[in-house]
Design an enzyme around this catalytic site. Sequence first.
Site, mmCIF file in Angstrom:
data_model
loop_
_atom_site.group_PDB
_atom_site.id
_atom_site.type_symbol
_atom_site.label_atom_id
_atom_site.label_comp_id
_atom_site.label_asym_id
_atom_site.label_seq_id
_atom_site.Cartn_x
_atom_site.Cartn_y
_atom_site.Cartn_z
ATOM 1 N NE ARG A 113 6.879 2.556 -5.572
ATOM 2 C CZ ARG A 113 5.640 3.052 -5.469
ATOM 3 N NH1 ARG A 113 5.361 3.934 -4.531
ATOM 4 N NH2 ARG A 113 4.704 2.657 -6.283
ATOM 5 N NE ARG A 160 -0.336 3.102 -7.034
ATOM 6 C CZ ARG A 160 0.710 2.482 -7.581
ATOM 7 N NH1 ARG A 160 0.572 1.806 -8.698
ATOM 8 N NH2 ARG A 160 1.880 2.517 -7.008
#
Length: 288
Positions: free
Chosen positions: A233, A178
């Site tokens: 996460r 990303r």
Amino acid sequence: MAALTRLLRSAATSGSTARISLSTLASEPKTGFPAGLAARLAPALTRKERDERNVQWVFLGCPGVGKGTYASRLSQLLGVPHIATGDLVREELASTGPLSQKLVDIVNQGKLVSDEIIVELLTKRLSKGEEKGESGFILDGFPRTVRQAEILEGVMDIDLVVNLKLREDVLVEKCLGRRICSECGKNFNLARINVEGQNGQPGMYMPPLLPPSGCMTKLITRADDTEEVVKERLRIYNDMSLPVEEFYRRQGRLLEFDLPGGIPESWPKLLQVLSLEEHHDDKQLAAA
Ligand code: ADP
């Protein structure tokens, strides 16, 4: 949403029933929370019927699955705001406000921000939208805990919850690929995913989502998109957010969507399962 923000505004000035808001609910002690909450709230709310407002949808899914990409395309298509709590958190981080210092370590370690803070940020965003005449929304990244889901349930109707799914190894690769343009704020992805089929599962190809040349030199990586933090996460998602999927599954409002590949393959299929396939040829969105 109008009902929610009316409620929030009146909460500042009026009596006990109207004092119930997203924020005050988030502050309630966890003990015994929130048995019968919806029933307790009902008298204080005037929920809008489905035909009086635009859609109120939620997008669930692991980090890197593409919630932002698909939620933002659908929001353009349906004319509703795309509200990503991750963006609200990052806006707060970029500010010099007192919350910024409190949030930086939490976010950079991949931990969840407290329900109280996240609900506060969301409430502010919804109130602003209401002032501008927004109707409906697509929420992305909220709710992430069952407590958040119960709080949301207490104040508004969610019509549909879309649960996007991808294999975990692909999720990690996508997070690491990303990039954000520091100038225009658009999201891109440099990862070229090409996985072989295994155990009867089909292979998958996802082309990179490359930036235009103007953005190429201005790309930045989110501080929480390192391998270690992405894995943390994902662990937290499995721990805290899988129960949210179950919460909506039990209510029959969860639409499971296994992403078959990149945007060119997945977008038309998503439109199809949402019965929006007449928008399949939308040129502007196809190019987005
Ligand atoms: P992801 O790519 O992991 O889906 P987001 O951009 O949605 O990330 O969120 C970034 C960070 O913001 C999260 O790791 C978390 O610290 C915080 N955050 C966002 N939404 C929530 C939420 N609903 N509850 C708690 N923390 C949140």
